[in-house]
Design a protein around this motif. Structure first.
Motif, PDB file in Angstrom:
ATOM      1  N   ASN A 335      -8.385  -1.519  -0.912  1.00  0.00           N
ATOM      2  CA  ASN A 335      -8.247  -1.677  -2.201  1.00  0.00           C
ATOM      3  C   ASN A 335      -7.447  -2.805  -2.466  1.00  0.00           C
ATOM      4  OD1 ASN A 335      -9.166   0.768  -3.247  1.00  0.00           O
ATOM      5  ND2 ASN A 335      -7.474   1.767  -3.068  1.00  0.00           N
ATOM      6  N   SER A 338      -9.544  -5.615  -1.718  1.00  0.00           N
ATOM      7  CA  SER A 338     -10.543  -5.699  -2.779  1.00  0.00           C
ATOM      8  C   SER A 338      -9.852  -6.343  -4.264  1.00  0.00           C
ATOM      9  CB  SER A 338     -11.064  -4.266  -3.376  1.00  0.00           C
ATOM     10  OG  SER A 338     -11.709  -4.364  -4.441  1.00  0.00           O
ATOM     11  N   ASN A 342     -11.063  -9.738  -5.893  1.00  0.00           N
ATOM     12  CA  ASN A 342     -11.206  -9.699  -7.227  1.00  0.00           C
ATOM     13  C   ASN A 342     -10.361 -10.756  -7.839  1.00  0.00           C
ATOM     14  OD1 ASN A 342     -12.884  -7.438  -7.304  1.00  0.00           O
ATOM     15  ND2 ASN A 342     -11.078  -5.995  -7.651  1.00  0.00           N
TER      16      ASN A 342
END
Length: 415
Positions: A335, A338, A342
């Motif tokens: 996460n 990610s 992002n």
């Protein structure tokens, strides 16, 4: 009150004697619940002396029209004869024989007694019952009109009658309790020797509780009866109070002594029956306790097995929890990556948007340049056309000039 059979002769003072016996025993009565207590809370006058309701052994009446209870109650009889000689004496008795009979029976007996009273008033020298010897029992009735003047003979006779009545009470009580226990044992599946599959702890515990209640009841009966037998042994033993009657001989005295002894022998037999019932119930209690222990051991073993399985499942759950935590950690790391990607993607998007805007500006500028180039091209084309036209004009002029020159040359040559 404890059972006692005593002869008391004071050492000092007036020469007198006191013959007394106190018989404490238990009675069994079948009564309706309405005679024990009603809706207003008024209790029966004898209910305070009730020891036990035999409903615990399943002896309740099954008829809805005649619901009754068997109650065990304390009872006692005391007879005292005091005097100065065999012909100068007086006697008194205190009798409490247990719960009174039902109201209908009482009314019936009162009516019969009233009829008997009327008959007695009409007839002289009618039979009159001596209530010191017995009451409400015509089989052992003694005619008060023909009394026994000898105090010792009278006391022994009353003792003999009262002992027989006490034995009958005990016999009815013991037989009823024995029948109740046998009926209960025959109807209880836990006592069926052919049925060994009864493993319901609830049913076994219920049977064990009833067995323990029966043992407690039998122990109470044995203790009460033992006191009576012990009192007679003290009276009968060598050197006991029976010696006060040793100088009395004859068939009548021998018969009375034999009746008293027989009554207590029968009571001893009932005591043995109670002991046998108690031993049987104790054996049953031990058996049920053993079965419950086996059942408890089985349940304990199953509990251990379940605990082991639970521990195994707990360990597996722990392993899965560890794996889950590792997966959660990895997921958290992914996460974060990610999120980082992002963010980079957002930055690239911003840069792409900026480049797109720049491209759009360049496109607009290129479009404007193209427009200007097109205009310049048009002007260049016009210029080219003008230049071409000028070149053509020049060519034409040159041709004219060349032609003029050639003519001039030719003229010069000619000249």
């Amino acid at each position: 009150m404890e059972t006692s059979i005593r002869v008391q002769i004071p050492v000092h003072g007036w020469t007198s004697f006191c013959l007394e016996f106190h018989l404490a025993y238990l009675t069994l009565r079948k009564v309706k619940p309405t005679s024990i207590g009603n809706a207003t809370g008024v209790k029966h006058k004898s209910v305070d002396r009730v020891l036990l309701d035999l409903a615990c052994l399943g002896s309740q009446s099954s008829s809805n029209d005649d619901i009754s209870q068997h109650l065990i109650q304390e009872a006692n009889v005391s007879v005292v004869v005091c005097g100065w000689s065999d012909t100068q004496w007086t006697g008194c008795a205190f009798v409490n024989t247990g719960i009174e009979v039902e109201e209908e029976e009482e009314e019936k007996e009162e009516e019969e007694y009233a009829d008997d009273s009327e008959t007695e008033e009409e007839t002289e020298n009618q039979f009159q019952q001596d209530f010191l010897a017995a009451e409400n029992s015509f089989h052992y009735a003694v005619d008060a009109n023909t009394p026994e003047w000898d105090a010792r003979k009278y006391w022994l006779k009353v003792l003999s009658i009262r002992c027989q009545l006490v034995w009958k009470e005990w016999q009815y009580l013991v037989r009823t309790v024995e029948d109740a226990i046998e009926t209960w044992k025959s109807s209880d599946l836990c006592f069926d020797s052919m049925n060994q599959s009864i493993t319901d702890p609830g049913a076994l515990r219920k049977s064990l509780d009833r067995t323990l209640q029966a043992i407690q009841l039998l122990r109470t009966l044995q203790d009460s009866l033992s006191m009576t037998l012990r009192a007679y042994r003290r009276f009968e033993e060598s050197g006991g109070d029976k010696c006060y009657f040793s100088d009395m001989t004859g068939r009548y005295i021998a018969s009375v002594h034999a009746e008293i002894k027989e009554s207590f022998q029968k009571l001893a037999d009932l005591h043995l029956r109670l002991g046998s019932l108690s031993a049987s119930c104790t054996h049953i209690s031990s058996h049920l306790g053993h079965v419950l222990d086996l059942e408890a051991n089985r349940l304990t073993f199953e509990s251990i097995q379940l605990n082991r399985e639970n521990n195994a499942l707990s360990m597996r759950s722990h392993d899965l929890t560890v794996e889950s935590n590792e997966l959660n950690t990895e997921s958290h790391r992914l996460n974060r990556e990610s999120n980082k990607l992002n963010l980079e993607s957002n930055q690239l998007s911003k840069d792409s948007n900026k480049i797109s805007m720049d491209n759009h500006d360049l496109s607009e500028r290129a479009h404007k340049l193209n427009q200007r180039t097109s205009i310049l091209s048009d002007k260049m084309r016009e210029i080219n056309e003008l230049s071409m036209n000028a070149a053509l004009a020049n060519q034409a002029a040159a041709a004219k000039t060349s032609s003029s020159t050639r003519v001039s040359v030719e003229v010069g040559l000619r000249a």
